[in-house]
Design an enzyme around this catalytic site. Structure first.
Site, PDB file in Angstrom:
ATOM      1  N   ARG A 231      -2.234   4.307  -1.056  1.00  0.00           N
ATOM      2  CA  ARG A 231      -1.692   4.667   0.253  1.00  0.00           C
ATOM      3  C   ARG A 231      -2.157   3.621   1.261  1.00  0.00           C
ATOM      4  NH1 ARG A 231       1.652   7.499  -1.896  1.00  0.00           N
ATOM      5  NH2 ARG A 231       1.778   9.762  -1.763  1.00  0.00           N
ATOM      6  N   HIS A 279       7.236   0.414  -0.437  1.00  0.00           N
ATOM      7  CA  HIS A 279       6.807   1.696  -1.031  1.00  0.00           C
ATOM      8  C   HIS A 279       7.815   2.127  -2.103  1.00  0.00           C
ATOM      9  CE1 HIS A 279       4.361   5.616  -0.249  1.00  0.00           C
ATOM     10  NE2 HIS A 279       4.723   5.521  -1.514  1.00  0.00           N
TER      11      HIS A 279
HETATM   12  C1  GLV Z   1       4.678   8.128  -4.086  1.00  0.00           C
HETATM   13  O1  GLV Z   1       4.156   7.603  -3.173  1.00  0.00           O
HETATM   14  C2  GLV Z   1       4.267   9.376  -4.661  1.00  0.00           C
HETATM   15  O2  GLV Z   1       3.346  10.017  -4.130  1.00  0.00           O
HETATM   16  O3  GLV Z   1       4.864   9.777  -5.692  1.00  0.00           O
END
Ligand code: GLV
Length: 316
Positions: A231, A279
């Site tokens: 993260r 992401h």
């Molecule tokens: C992606 O960030 C997830 O948490 O699957």
């Protein structure tokens, strides 16, 4: 209305969950009734939620809500919601296919670094014919922060390619062949020692926030490489830029950021040592999200703890 119908509210301030989960909502019709936040449905009927970055007061509106499912492997955006009550079970999605996708993503970046691809890429642009020489995988130790289902898969696959693999987790865990385990604060230092490629797969908790900082980078082998797929809040962004600029790190692959989407002005976009993706390393599949929602609905009806519920004390 069937008494078996479970009312599930869609809670997100960043994602149109009705659109995102369209096919699953259709597939679960008759078993789960999906309602939109504050749409006038009797709030007392709502027993579960699907969430991703819910509004701060979201849970205040649903007095009988018992479980909230994430749409991903991480449930941190639900756990961080100030209105989340202690008695609400938070459920995350666990899917082997996601671990496999993550493994491919990490392997790509590990080999990108080990085989000097950033340099070849730049050389091709300038028509430079220059052999960079080769290092075997055995010469490039990889450290992995986090040894859950995804970390275990990534570690086993990197070990199978010949990388010496060290993993670090909060508590001691048995490891697979070719993988050396470390845990606790002392274990972290030992794991980082001589690590050239560091992969961050940690869950976001109060203990892991800002863990990727100057002091940690300094413990790695000089000229190391960071693969950041946890993260954004795990990393002190300026410390990464400094470590790249002073040569402690040779490069970084970044998939997650403090503020997403990354602002157009952010220095990461143009830094020569950084490869970034939006992401997008690996999402869980939508059928897996649907399956988690259904299993949670069934667990609530049966009065049992939902599978893959997060341990609220640990934070994952
Ligand atoms: C992606 O960030 C997830 O948490 O699957």
């Amino acid at each position: 209305m069937s008494s078996d119908l479970m009312h599930c509210v869609l809670l997100s301030r960043t994602t149109d969950l009705r659109k995102y989960l369209k096919d699953e909502i259709k597939r679960l019709e008759g078993r789960v009734a999906f309602v939109d936040h504050l749409d006038g449905t009797n709030a007392a009927d709502v027993r579960m939620a699907v969430g991703w970055h819910p509004h701060a007061d979201a849970f205040d509106h649903y007095p009988n809500l018992q479980a909230a499912c994430s749409i991903g492997a991480g449930a941190d955006s639900i756990l961080a919601c100030p209105s989340l009550r202690e008695d609400i079970e938070v459920v995350r999605v666990v899917e082997p296919a996601q671990a496999q996708m993550m493994s491919g993503f990490v392997i790509f970046h590990a080999i990108w670094h080990q085989r000097n691809f950033a340099t070849y890429f730049a050389h091709q642009r300038d028509r430079i014919w220059k052999r960079m020489g080769q290092r075997t995988t055995q010469e490039v130790p990889v450290g992995i922060l986090g040894y859950g289902a995804i970390g275990a898969r990534v570690a086993a696959d990197l070990a199978a390619l010949g990388f010496p693999v060290k993993v670090w987790s909060r508590s001691a865990k048995p490891t697979s062949e070719g993988v050396t385990g470390f845990h606790g604060a002392d274990g972290l230092n030992a794991m980082l020692d001589d690590t050239e490629i560091l992969v961050n797969l940690l869950p976001l908790t109060t203990e892991t926030r800002n863990i990727l900082n100057a002091a940690l980078f300094a413990k790695m082998r000089r000229g190391g490489y960071l693969i950041q797929v946890g993260r954004g809040e795990h990393m002190v962004e300026q410390d990464l830029l400094d470590a790249l600029d002073n040569g402690q790190l040779a490069g970084a692959a970044l998939d997650v950021f403090l503020a997403e989407p990354l602002s157009k002005e952010h220095p990461f976009w143009t830094h020569p040592g950084i490869v970034l993706t939006p992401h997008d390393a690996c999402d869980v599949t939508l059928p897996a999200v649907g399956q988690t929602i259904l299993a949670t609905a069934e667990a609530l009806k049966a009065g049992v703890k939902p599978k893959d519920a997060v341990d609220r004390m640990r934070g994952y």
